[in-house]
Scaffold this motif. Structure first.
Motif, short mmCIF file in Angstrom:
data_model
loop_
_atom_site.label_atom_id
_atom_site.label_comp_id
_atom_site.label_asym_id
_atom_site.label_seq_id
_atom_site.Cartn_x
_atom_site.Cartn_y
_atom_site.Cartn_z
N PRO A 240 117.09 -4.25 58.79
CA PRO A 240 116.60 -2.88 59.03
C PRO A 240 115.38 -2.54 58.19
O PRO A 240 115.17 -3.08 57.10
CB PRO A 240 117.80 -2.02 58.63
CG PRO A 240 118.99 -2.91 58.67
CD PRO A 240 118.48 -4.28 58.31
N GLY A 241 114.59 -1.61 58.71
CA GLY A 241 113.47 -1.08 57.95
C GLY A 241 112.10 -1.55 58.38
O GLY A 241 111.08 -1.01 57.93
N GLY A 242 112.03 -2.55 59.25
CA GLY A 242 110.74 -3.07 59.68
C GLY A 242 110.75 -3.47 61.14
O GLY A 242 111.78 -3.88 61.66
N LEU A 243 109.60 -3.34 61.78
CA LEU A 243 109.47 -3.80 63.17
C LEU A 243 108.00 -4.06 63.47
O LEU A 243 107.10 -3.54 62.80
CB LEU A 243 110.07 -2.80 64.15
CG LEU A 243 109.61 -1.34 64.14
CD1 LEU A 243 108.30 -1.14 64.91
CD2 LEU A 243 110.68 -0.46 64.79
N HIS B 202 105.26 -1.70 61.34
CA HIS B 202 105.70 -0.44 60.76
C HIS B 202 106.92 -0.72 59.90
O HIS B 202 107.96 -1.14 60.39
CB HIS B 202 106.06 0.59 61.84
CG HIS B 202 106.27 1.96 61.28
ND1 HIS B 202 107.45 2.35 60.68
CD2 HIS B 202 105.44 3.04 61.18
CE1 HIS B 202 107.36 3.60 60.26
NE2 HIS B 202 106.14 4.05 60.56
N GLU B 203 106.75 -0.53 58.61
CA GLU B 203 107.82 -0.79 57.66
C GLU B 203 108.13 0.50 56.91
O GLU B 203 107.23 1.14 56.37
CB GLU B 203 107.43 -1.88 56.67
CG GLU B 203 107.13 -3.21 57.32
CD GLU B 203 106.63 -4.25 56.34
OE1 GLU B 203 106.62 -3.95 55.12
OE2 GLU B 203 106.24 -5.35 56.79
N ILE B 204 109.39 0.89 56.89
CA ILE B 204 109.80 2.09 56.18
C ILE B 204 109.61 1.86 54.68
O ILE B 204 110.22 0.96 54.09
CB ILE B 204 111.25 2.46 56.49
CG1 ILE B 204 111.38 2.80 57.99
CG2 ILE B 204 111.73 3.63 55.63
CD1 ILE B 204 112.79 3.09 58.43
N GLY B 205 108.74 2.66 54.08
CA GLY B 205 108.46 2.50 52.66
C GLY B 205 107.55 1.33 52.34
O GLY B 205 107.42 0.95 51.17
N GLY B 206 106.91 0.74 53.37
CA GLY B 206 106.06 -0.42 53.15
C GLY B 206 104.77 -0.35 53.94
O GLY B 206 104.33 0.73 54.36
N ALA B 207 104.18 -1.50 54.19
CA ALA B 207 102.91 -1.57 54.89
C ALA B 207 103.08 -1.24 56.37
O ALA B 207 104.06 -1.63 57.00
CB ALA B 207 102.30 -2.97 54.74
N SER B 208 102.11 -0.51 56.91
CA SER B 208 102.11 -0.16 58.33
C SER B 208 100.67 -0.16 58.83
O SER B 208 99.73 0.11 58.08
CB SER B 208 102.74 1.22 58.56
OG SER B 208 104.09 1.23 58.15
N GLY B 209 100.49 -0.46 60.11
CA GLY B 209 99.17 -0.43 60.71
C GLY B 209 98.92 -1.63 61.60
O GLY B 209 99.75 -2.53 61.73
N VAL B 210 97.76 -1.64 62.23
CA VAL B 210 97.37 -2.70 63.17
C VAL B 210 97.03 -3.97 62.39
O VAL B 210 96.31 -3.93 61.40
CB VAL B 210 96.17 -2.25 64.02
CG1 VAL B 210 95.68 -3.40 64.90
CG2 VAL B 210 96.56 -1.05 64.89
N VAL B 211 97.56 -5.10 62.86
CA VAL B 211 97.28 -6.38 62.20
C VAL B 211 96.46 -7.31 63.09
O VAL B 211 95.89 -8.28 62.60
CB VAL B 211 98.58 -7.09 61.77
CG1 VAL B 211 99.32 -6.26 60.75
CG2 VAL B 211 99.48 -7.37 62.97
N ARG B 212 96.41 -7.02 64.40
CA ARG B 212 95.67 -7.90 65.31
C ARG B 212 95.35 -7.13 66.59
O ARG B 212 96.10 -6.26 67.01
CB ARG B 212 96.51 -9.13 65.64
CG ARG B 212 95.75 -10.22 66.41
CD ARG B 212 96.67 -11.38 66.75
NE ARG B 212 97.33 -11.94 65.59
CZ ARG B 212 98.21 -12.93 65.63
NH1 ARG B 212 98.57 -13.44 66.80
NH2 ARG B 212 98.76 -13.39 64.53
N GLU B 213 94.22 -7.49 67.21
CA GLU B 213 93.85 -6.89 68.49
C GLU B 213 93.52 -7.99 69.48
O GLU B 213 92.96 -9.02 69.12
CB GLU B 213 92.65 -5.95 68.31
CG GLU B 213 92.91 -4.76 67.41
CD GLU B 213 91.70 -3.84 67.31
OE1 GLU B 213 90.75 -4.03 68.11
OE2 GLU B 213 91.71 -2.94 66.45
N HIS B 214 93.90 -7.77 70.73
CA HIS B 214 93.62 -8.73 71.79
C HIS B 214 92.81 -8.03 72.89
O HIS B 214 93.15 -6.91 73.30
CB HIS B 214 94.91 -9.27 72.42
CG HIS B 214 95.81 -9.97 71.45
ND1 HIS B 214 95.55 -11.21 70.95
CD2 HIS B 214 96.99 -9.57 70.90
CE1 HIS B 214 96.53 -11.58 70.13
NE2 HIS B 214 97.42 -10.59 70.08
N ARG B 215 91.79 -8.70 73.37
CA ARG B 215 91.00 -8.20 74.49
C ARG B 215 91.54 -8.81 75.77
O ARG B 215 91.76 -10.02 75.87
CB ARG B 215 89.53 -8.59 74.32
CG ARG B 215 88.64 -8.28 75.51
CD ARG B 215 88.34 -6.80 75.63
NE ARG B 215 87.53 -6.51 76.83
CZ ARG B 215 87.15 -5.30 77.18
NH1 ARG B 215 87.51 -4.27 76.43
NH2 ARG B 215 86.42 -5.10 78.25
#
Length: 283
Positions: A197-200, A215-228
């Motif tokens: 639990p806590g991350g996805l 998205h991690e509760i209490g941790g790092a969140s945000g975009v890590v990769r983009e695909h065209r």
């Protein structure tokens, strides 16, 4: 293994004070058997990309729930001469739990077979049931300590209470991420929960782009990769068996024009499972 655990837990949570030995065995067989029977299709599931559609198909359909439940009621009569309507509903619960639990992980299941071959997945529960096994391990010492039938029944019901709390937490976390992405005008969103639990991870499609984020509760969140996404002829891709399986399996795919061929992949698993990335010659 986790489906077997669920079957044992279903049996353990049943009230058995009015059951004789044969009736108990009948309910045990119905509980465990119904919880694993949909996976009988691994006996004929084909290797490679075709595995995506030959596993978790018709045997995992909602249409089969009463069929499997009726079969276990019949087996209870044939082997133990036990006739009890509760057997049907116990087996019904076991099969339905198997199908629903597969639906909640990222691999999904063919809920509406044979009416459609599409796979449905919401990804809020991880594919591996480590959390459920940790819950089971936590109550094992109490099962050894308390030998009474009523006490053990209560302990198994505690297991189901903990499982419900965990599922509720995962639903709330995933719903928050889903709603947040929808506010950013992403038209398709897929979730893949972590094993604990806590991350996805999330995968969101908008026009001709797919973003992969954390998205991690209490941790790092945000975009890590983009695909065209490169526009391609999907009808032509459907003529390739491996690409067709992938298009039916994935909630959405990324397509890349590589010149002489087109790469099609499911962004949720492309770096982890080779069969979820297919190169199709343009010819």
């Amino acid at each position: 293994m986790t489906h077997t655990l669920f079957g044992v837990a279903i049996y353990g949570a049943l009230k058995k004070t009015d059951m004789d030995v044969k009736t108990k065995w009948a309910f045990f067989g119905a509980s465990v058997g119904s919880s694993v029977i949909p996976d009988i299709d691994i006996q004929w599931a084909r290797a490679g990309a075709d595995y995506l559609m030959s596993h978790r198909g018709i045997t995992h359909s909602l249409l089969m729930v009463p069929v499997w439940a009726g079969m276990f009621s019949l087996l209870a009569w044939l082997f133990f001469r036990v006739k009890d309507r509760r057997l049907f509903w116990t087996a019904f619960a076991g099969v339905l739990l198997h199908i629903v639990s597969d639906w909640t992980n990222a691999w999904g299941t063919g809920l509406l077979e044979p009416f459609t071959s599409r796979r449905y997945a919401i990804g809020i529960i991880p594919n591996k049931g480590y959390v459920f096994w940790a819950m089971a391990a936590a109550i094992v010492p109490f099962l050894l300590l308390f030998r009474g039938e009523k006490q053990r029944t209560r302990l198994f019901r505690v297991f189901w209470g903990l499982a419900a709390l965990y599922a509720g937490f995962q639903i709330a976390h995933s719903a928050y991420v889903y709603a947040d992405l929808k506010k950013d005008d992403f038209d398709r969103v897929a979730i893949r929960a972590d094993r604990y639990p806590g991350g996805l991870s999330y995968y969101a499609k908008r026009d001709l782009e797919v973003v992969e984020g954390r998205h991690e509760i209490g941790g790092a969140s945000g975009v890590v990769r983009e695909h065209r996404i490169d526009p391609v002829d999907v009808e032509a891709l459907m003529l390739d068996p491996s690409a067709r399986s992938l298009l039916l399996f994935a909630p959405f795919v990324v397509t890349q024009d590589l010149g002489d061929e087109i790469r099609v992949f499911d962004p949720r698993f492309s770096d982890r499972v080779s069969m979820l990335s297919v190169n199709v010659p343009k010819a």
